[in-house]
Design a protein around this motif. Structure first.
Motif, PDB file in Angstrom:
ATOM      1  N   VAL A 117      -4.200   3.023 -20.846  1.00 36.34           N
ATOM      2  CA  VAL A 117      -4.390   4.465 -20.774  1.00 36.34           C
ATOM      3  C   VAL A 117      -4.353   4.826 -19.290  1.00 36.34           C
ATOM      4  CG1 VAL A 117      -5.870   6.434 -21.331  1.00 36.34           C
ATOM      5  CG2 VAL A 117      -5.900   4.388 -22.804  1.00 36.34           C
ATOM      6  N   VAL A 118      -3.543   5.817 -18.958  1.00 36.48           N
ATOM      7  CA  VAL A 118      -3.435   6.280 -17.577  1.00 36.48           C
ATOM      8  C   VAL A 118      -4.055   7.673 -17.497  1.00 36.48           C
ATOM      9  CG1 VAL A 118      -1.878   6.825 -15.667  1.00 36.48           C
ATOM     10  CG2 VAL A 118      -1.306   4.955 -17.253  1.00 36.48           C
ATOM     11  N   TYR A 119      -5.167   7.767 -16.780  1.00 37.82           N
ATOM     12  CA  TYR A 119      -5.855   9.032 -16.537  1.00 37.82           C
ATOM     13  C   TYR A 119      -5.353   9.569 -15.207  1.00 37.82           C
ATOM     14  CZ  TYR A 119      -9.013   7.226 -20.092  1.00 37.82           C
ATOM     15  OH  TYR A 119      -9.531   6.722 -21.260  1.00 37.82           O
ATOM     16  N   PHE A 120      -5.142  10.881 -15.102  1.00 40.08           N
ATOM     17  CA  PHE A 120      -4.580  11.417 -13.865  1.00 40.08           C
ATOM     18  C   PHE A 120      -5.216  12.745 -13.487  1.00 40.08           C
ATOM     19  CE2 PHE A 120      -2.062  12.882 -17.381  1.00 40.08           C
ATOM     20  CZ  PHE A 120      -1.917  14.230 -17.131  1.00 40.08           C
ATOM     21  N   GLY A 121      -5.170  13.015 -12.178  1.00 40.54           N
ATOM     22  CA  GLY A 121      -5.677  14.265 -11.639  1.00 40.54           C
ATOM     23  C   GLY A 121      -4.555  15.231 -11.320  1.00 40.54           C
ATOM     24  N   ARG A 122      -4.908  16.397 -10.856  1.00 41.77           N
ATOM     25  CA  ARG A 122      -3.945  17.462 -10.539  1.00 41.77           C
ATOM     26  C   ARG A 122      -2.887  17.055  -9.526  1.00 41.77           C
ATOM     27  NH1 ARG A 122      -5.934  22.936 -11.497  1.00 41.77           N
ATOM     28  NH2 ARG A 122      -8.027  22.843 -12.327  1.00 41.77           N
ATOM     29  N   THR A 123      -3.251  16.207  -8.573  1.00 42.04           N
ATOM     30  CA  THR A 123      -2.304  15.856  -7.522  1.00 42.04           C
ATOM     31  C   THR A 123      -1.753  14.439  -7.666  1.00 42.04           C
ATOM     32  OG1 THR A 123      -4.091  15.186  -6.039  1.00 42.04           O
ATOM     33  CG2 THR A 123      -3.330  17.477  -5.873  1.00 42.04           C
ATOM     34  N   GLY A 124      -1.847  13.897  -8.867  1.00 39.38           N
ATOM     35  CA  GLY A 124      -1.198  12.623  -9.158  1.00 39.38           C
ATOM     36  C   GLY A 124      -2.050  11.384  -8.984  1.00 39.38           C
ATOM     37  N   GLU A 125      -3.310  11.524  -8.574  1.00 36.22           N
ATOM     38  CA  GLU A 125      -4.168  10.341  -8.512  1.00 36.22           C
ATOM     39  C   GLU A 125      -4.329   9.801  -9.930  1.00 36.22           C
ATOM     40  OE1 GLU A 125      -6.052  13.441  -5.752  1.00 36.22           O
ATOM     41  OE2 GLU A 125      -5.319  13.410  -7.795  1.00 36.22           O
ATOM     42  N   ILE A 126      -4.499   8.485 -10.028  1.00 33.97           N
ATOM     43  CA  ILE A 126      -4.611   7.891 -11.357  1.00 33.97           C
ATOM     44  C   ILE A 126      -5.744   6.878 -11.430  1.00 33.97           C
ATOM     45  CG2 ILE A 126      -2.156   8.180 -11.897  1.00 33.97           C
ATOM     46  CD1 ILE A 126      -1.875   5.110 -11.419  1.00 33.97           C
ATOM     47  N   HIS A 127      -6.150   6.633 -12.646  1.00 33.03           N
ATOM     48  CA  HIS A 127      -7.027   5.511 -12.991  1.00 33.03           C
ATOM     49  C   HIS A 127      -6.419   4.890 -14.247  1.00 33.03           C
ATOM     50  CE1 HIS A 127     -10.363   2.969 -13.886  1.00 33.03           C
ATOM     51  NE2 HIS A 127     -10.411   3.485 -15.096  1.00 33.03           N
ATOM     52  N   VAL A 128      -6.180   3.585 -14.216  1.00 29.28           N
ATOM     53  CA  VAL A 128      -5.563   2.885 -15.343  1.00 29.28           C
ATOM     54  C   VAL A 128      -6.591   2.020 -16.027  1.00 29.28           C
ATOM     55  CG1 VAL A 128      -3.766   1.264 -16.054  1.00 29.28           C
ATOM     56  CG2 VAL A 128      -3.324   2.870 -14.181  1.00 29.28           C
ATOM     57  N   GLU A 129      -6.671   2.159 -17.334  1.00 27.63           N
ATOM     58  CA  GLU A 129      -7.539   1.316 -18.181  1.00 27.63           C
ATOM     59  C   GLU A 129      -6.640   0.515 -19.115  1.00 27.63           C
ATOM     60  OE1 GLU A 129     -10.873   0.689 -18.760  1.00 27.63           O
ATOM     61  OE2 GLU A 129     -11.351   1.839 -16.964  1.00 27.63           O
ATOM     62  N   HIS A 130      -6.746  -0.791 -19.054  1.00 30.32           N
ATOM     63  CA  HIS A 130      -6.009  -1.646 -19.980  1.00 30.32           C
ATOM     64  C   HIS A 130      -6.832  -1.813 -21.256  1.00 30.32           C
ATOM     65  CE1 HIS A 130      -2.852  -2.756 -17.121  1.00 30.32           C
ATOM     66  NE2 HIS A 130      -3.809  -2.588 -16.225  1.00 30.32           N
ATOM     67  N   PHE A 131      -6.137  -1.920 -22.387  1.00 36.47           N
ATOM     68  CA  PHE A 131      -6.823  -2.130 -23.645  1.00 36.47           C
ATOM     69  C   PHE A 131      -7.590  -3.454 -23.560  1.00 36.47           C
ATOM     70  CE2 PHE A 131      -3.733   0.256 -26.722  1.00 36.47           C
ATOM     71  CZ  PHE A 131      -3.904   1.423 -26.003  1.00 36.47           C
ATOM     72  N   PRO A 132      -8.775  -3.490 -24.139  1.00 37.93           N
ATOM     73  CA  PRO A 132      -9.504  -4.767 -24.169  1.00 37.93           C
ATOM     74  C   PRO A 132      -8.708  -5.824 -24.939  1.00 37.93           C
ATOM     75  CG  PRO A 132     -10.894  -2.952 -24.916  1.00 37.93           C
ATOM     76  CD  PRO A 132      -9.510  -2.429 -24.784  1.00 37.93           C
TER      77      PRO A 132
END
Length: 133
Positions: A117-132
């Motif tokens: 899952v790729v979470y993102f902000g307004r200016t393209g910053e991201i946080h990636v969570e891999h499935f367990p």
């Protein structure tokens, strides 16, 4: 997209908001139906469900409190993901949406083939969570 697939997507969306389905149950249901991912867009209040042939269905999200913060706080989003994974007694998907928006999350993309899952902000910053595993 046929009506049966749309109904499955609607059932999964409703299951998330009502608490009747967990994220792993939603992923398993959508994958079994042939979907390869979905995209939650907090700014347009929609969720788009995709099939491998690029067919899609767009559904409206239920309203959540709060507004989208301007700055993306990846650590804050990661903490909310952990809370969801722990299925805390007071966890709700609606509350999750409110809190990640407060951390500047504009939306997220769930990729079944990518198992992330790729979470993102307004200016393209991201946080990636891999499935367990």
């Amino acid at each position: 997209m046929d009506a049966q697939l749309r109904t499955i997507a609607e059932r999964c969306r409703a299951g998330a908001y009502s608490g009747r389905m967990t994220f792993p149950e939603i992923v398993a249901t959508l994958m079994a139906a042939g979907f390869d991912g979905y995209f939650v867009d907090y700014r347009s209040a929609t969720t788009t469900y995709y099939l491998p042939d690029d067919a899609s269905v767009v559904l409206g999200n239920e309203p959540t409190d709060g507004s989208l913060a301007a700055a993306f706080d990846a650590a804050g989003v990661a903490a909310e993901v952990r809370r969801a994974q722990e299925n805390a007694p007071d966890y709700t998907y609606r509350g999750f949406c409110t809190r990640v928006k407060a951390h500047g999350c504009a939306g997220y993309l769930v990729s079944f083939p990518g198992r992330r899952v790729v979470y993102f902000g307004r200016t393209g910053e991201i946080h990636v969570e891999h499935f367990p595993t």
